[in-house]
Scaffold this motif. Structure first.
Motif, PDB file in Angstrom:
ATOM      1  N   TRP A 250      -2.927   1.186   1.865  1.00 47.03           N
ATOM      2  CA  TRP A 250      -4.093   1.512   2.662  1.00 47.03           C
ATOM      3  C   TRP A 250      -3.260   2.778   3.460  1.00 47.03           C
ATOM      4  CZ3 TRP A 250      -4.775   1.979   8.265  1.00 47.03           C
ATOM      5  CH2 TRP A 250      -3.375   1.392   8.789  1.00 47.03           C
ATOM      6  N   LEU A 251      -2.867   3.270   4.278  1.00 42.46           N
ATOM      7  CA  LEU A 251      -2.433   3.820   5.518  1.00 42.46           C
ATOM      8  C   LEU A 251      -1.977   5.747   4.933  1.00 42.46           C
ATOM      9  CD1 LEU A 251      -1.659   5.107   8.136  1.00 42.46           C
ATOM     10  CD2 LEU A 251      -0.003   3.578   8.081  1.00 42.46           C
ATOM     11  N   LEU A 252      -0.946   5.190   3.853  1.00 43.83           N
ATOM     12  CA  LEU A 252      -0.503   6.466   3.609  1.00 43.83           C
ATOM     13  C   LEU A 252      -1.602   7.372   3.084  1.00 43.83           C
ATOM     14  CD1 LEU A 252       1.817   8.151   3.441  1.00 43.83           C
ATOM     15  CD2 LEU A 252       2.385   7.050   1.498  1.00 43.83           C
ATOM     16  N   PRO A 253      -2.397   7.418   1.815  1.00 45.95           N
ATOM     17  CA  PRO A 253      -3.663   7.924   1.309  1.00 45.95           C
ATOM     18  C   PRO A 253      -4.181   8.181   2.187  1.00 45.95           C
ATOM     19  CG  PRO A 253      -3.569   6.121  -0.051  1.00 45.95           C
ATOM     20  CD  PRO A 253      -3.185   5.695   1.034  1.00 45.95           C
ATOM     21  N   ALA A 254      -5.103   7.573   3.195  1.00 49.00           N
ATOM     22  CA  ALA A 254      -5.442   8.465   4.000  1.00 49.00           C
ATOM     23  C   ALA A 254      -5.068   8.587   5.150  1.00 49.00           C
ATOM     24  CB  ALA A 254      -6.107   6.985   5.017  1.00 49.00           C
TER      25      ALA A 254
ATOM     26  N   VAL B  62      -5.530  -6.438   2.566  1.00 52.58           N
ATOM     27  CA  VAL B  62      -4.739  -6.495   0.807  1.00 52.58           C
ATOM     28  C   VAL B  62      -5.159  -6.860  -0.548  1.00 52.58           C
ATOM     29  CG1 VAL B  62      -3.237  -7.112  -0.862  1.00 52.58           C
ATOM     30  CG2 VAL B  62      -2.123  -6.524   1.953  1.00 52.58           C
ATOM     31  N   ALA B  63      -6.429  -7.930   0.118  1.00 51.51           N
ATOM     32  CA  ALA B  63      -6.783  -8.100  -0.599  1.00 51.51           C
ATOM     33  C   ALA B  63      -8.491  -7.031  -1.007  1.00 51.51           C
ATOM     34  CB  ALA B  63      -7.595  -9.364  -0.254  1.00 51.51           C
TER      35      ALA B  63
ATOM     36  N   ARG C 147      -8.543   1.858  13.193  1.00 49.56           N
ATOM     37  CA  ARG C 147      -9.197   1.402  13.712  1.00 49.56           C
ATOM     38  C   ARG C 147     -10.853   1.901  12.814  1.00 49.56           C
ATOM     39  NH1 ARG C 147      -6.950   3.446  18.570  1.00 49.56           N
ATOM     40  NH2 ARG C 147      -8.060   5.573  18.058  1.00 49.56           N
ATOM     41  N   THR C 148     -10.877   2.498  11.531  1.00 48.52           N
ATOM     42  CA  THR C 148     -11.628   3.016  10.960  1.00 48.52           C
ATOM     43  C   THR C 148     -11.084   2.722   9.572  1.00 48.52           C
ATOM     44  OG1 THR C 148     -11.047   5.205  10.548  1.00 48.52           O
ATOM     45  CG2 THR C 148     -12.216   4.214  12.179  1.00 48.52           C
ATOM     46  N   ALA C 149      -9.947   2.927   8.501  1.00 46.35           N
ATOM     47  CA  ALA C 149     -10.000   3.527   7.823  1.00 46.35           C
ATOM     48  C   ALA C 149      -9.521   1.803   7.107  1.00 46.35           C
ATOM     49  CB  ALA C 149      -8.853   4.360   7.584  1.00 46.35           C
ATOM     50  N   LEU C 150      -9.182   0.970   7.736  1.00 48.55           N
ATOM     51  CA  LEU C 150      -8.735  -0.740   6.851  1.00 48.55           C
ATOM     52  C   LEU C 150     -10.083  -0.465   6.022  1.00 48.55           C
ATOM     53  CD1 LEU C 150      -6.894  -2.539   9.696  1.00 48.55           C
ATOM     54  CD2 LEU C 150      -6.323  -1.611   7.412  1.00 48.55           C
ATOM     55  N   PRO C 151      -9.749  -1.612   4.599  1.00 43.75           N
ATOM     56  CA  PRO C 151     -10.562  -1.757   4.028  1.00 43.75           C
ATOM     57  C   PRO C 151     -11.320  -2.971   4.634  1.00 43.75           C
ATOM     58  CG  PRO C 151      -8.602  -1.047   2.545  1.00 43.75           C
ATOM     59  CD  PRO C 151      -8.210  -1.198   4.100  1.00 43.75           C
ATOM     60  N   LYS C 152     -12.608  -3.021   4.548  1.00 47.95           N
ATOM     61  CA  LYS C 152     -13.091  -4.064   5.058  1.00 47.95           C
ATOM     62  C   LYS C 152     -13.670  -5.475   3.769  1.00 47.95           C
ATOM     63  CE  LYS C 152     -13.945  -1.784   8.296  1.00 47.95           C
ATOM     64  NZ  LYS C 152     -13.072  -0.504   8.836  1.00 47.95           N
ATOM     65  N   PRO C 153     -13.266  -6.759   4.167  1.00 43.72           N
ATOM     66  CA  PRO C 153     -13.253  -7.091   3.254  1.00 43.72           C
ATOM     67  C   PRO C 153     -15.051  -8.334   2.191  1.00 43.72           C
ATOM     68  CG  PRO C 153     -12.115  -7.842   5.626  1.00 43.72           C
ATOM     69  CD  PRO C 153     -12.919  -6.945   5.294  1.00 43.72           C
ATOM     70  N   LYS C 154     -14.743  -8.167   1.166  1.00 41.97           N
ATOM     71  CA  LYS C 154     -15.889  -7.509   0.177  1.00 41.97           C
ATOM     72  C   LYS C 154     -16.107  -9.725   0.295  1.00 41.97           C
ATOM     73  CE  LYS C 154     -15.614  -4.119  -2.164  1.00 41.97           C
ATOM     74  NZ  LYS C 154     -14.612  -3.476  -1.565  1.00 41.97           N
ATOM     75  N   ARG C 155     -17.496 -10.058   0.209  1.00 41.72           N
ATOM     76  CA  ARG C 155     -17.679 -10.769  -0.157  1.00 41.72           C
ATOM     77  C   ARG C 155     -17.362 -11.701  -1.676  1.00 41.72           C
ATOM     78  NH1 ARG C 155     -23.427 -12.573   0.976  1.00 41.72           N
ATOM     79  NH2 ARG C 155     -23.228 -14.448   0.706  1.00 41.72           N
ATOM     80  N   ALA C 156     -16.970 -13.010  -1.529  1.00 45.05           N
ATOM     81  CA  ALA C 156     -15.870 -13.343  -2.869  1.00 45.05           C
ATOM     82  C   ALA C 156     -17.232 -13.322  -4.598  1.00 45.05           C
ATOM     83  CB  ALA C 156     -15.519 -14.306  -3.398  1.00 45.05           C
TER      84      ALA C 156
END
Length: 308
Positions: free
Chosen positions: A113-117, A248-249, A299-308
């Motif tokens: 998640w970090l390197l591309p951003a 990660v998920a 703080r801003t670029a981590l993927p937000k968990p989606k509902r299953a």
């Protein structure tokens, strides 16, 4: 070594000479330099011996420059001020023009998640900077920081006191799977979970993962891999499940939206992912810039968990 460094000349003598030449007085120079009058007189004698010619003559109650002294003073003055200015001025560093290469130690989960951003940010704000990404994990991050890595983002155990650390986030774990092939109830029981076949990530290259360490019960492991990077491809189209950090998920589901998650039937407390750096880089402008961007992205670029 340059020949100029090898000659027997104490450069401090030149500063004493310049102040005496400006004030015309040993007493006044001693006061300005916070030295005693004998120390200033001794410095002038040493410089005279080194130059091989008189630099001052007495004039009334003060001192006047000789011809040799005049030439030395005229040549020395602009250079001496430039040296002082260079030593005392604030360093100027601009991300827009910097060509610095920064070495980052990234865990496999972080690199996803970090390197591309981070590269997108650098392309906008520091287009000439370059990044070398090196793999680290909690067992190897201390050695990486000691061997020249400018900063690292990883889970870490005990570290030397010379390493700074800043917690970025601490997430839980979920069960990730392909619902087209693996049929999981919305509320997994412990027996449901251990009846499934698993793919795990093991940095030891064995069939044990975090679940075995925490729950002390073996899973049915069909595949063990050394990185989280391949989990999406391994789960896609199979009946395998994987227990992964929540973020990660979320990252995997950014590109494989048909995958789903379920809460675990037991609790696994994740260790905090931290930004780590050697204290020796505290005042390194390029490193501080990159560390600041990493903090912003956490703080801003981590993927937000989606509902299953």
């Amino acid at each position: 070594m340059s020949a100029s460094y090898g000659r027997d000349l104490d450069l401090n003598l030149l500063r004493v000479f310049a102040v005496v030449a400006d004030t015309g007085s040993v007493t006044a120079a001693a006061s300005r330099l916070y030295l005693t009058q004998p120390a200033v007189s001794a410095a002038l004698r040493r410089l005279t011996t080194t130059v091989g010619a008189p630099l001052f003559v007495r004039r009334g109650r003060g001192l006047a420059l000789t011809g040799r002294g005049e030439r030395l003073h005229a040549t020395l003055s602009p250079h001496l001020q430039a040296i002082v200015d260079a030593a005392l001025s604030e360093p100027h560093w601009s991300p827009a023009t910097s060509e610095r290469t920064v070495r980052l130690g990234l865990s496999d989960t972080t690199e996803l998640w970090l390197l591309p951003a981070l590269l997108r940010v650098l392309a906008r704000e520091a287009p000439r900077m370059r990044v070398i990404s090196l793999p680290v994990q909690f067992r190897t991050v201390a050695a990486a920081l000691a061997s020249g890595v400018d900063a690292a983002v990883s889970v870490a155990d005990e570290l030397p006191v010379t390493v700074r650390r800043h917690a970025l986030f601490c997430g839980g774990f979920v069960c990730l799977f392909d619902p087209r092939h693996a049929r999981l109830r919305r509320a997994l029981t412990t027996e449901d979970y251990f009846a499934l076949e698993h793919v795990i990530v093991s940095y030891n290259g064995d069939l044990r993962g975090i679940v075995e360490d925490v729950v002390q019960r073996p899973r049915k492991v069909r595949c063990s891999v050394s990185t989280f990077a391949t989990l999406g491809a391994l789960l896609d189209g199979s009946d395998l499940v994987a227990t992964v950090p929540t973020y990660v998920a979320a990252h995997i589901r950014e590109t494989r939206r048909h995958l789903a998650t379920r809460p675990l039937p037991f609790t696994i407390e994740g260790s905090p992912t931290e930004l780590l750096w050697p204290s020796s880089t505290d005042d390194d402008e390029a490193c501080r810039f990159v560390r600041g961007k990493i903090l912003d992205l956490a703080r801003t670029a981590l993927p937000k968990p989606k509902r299953a």
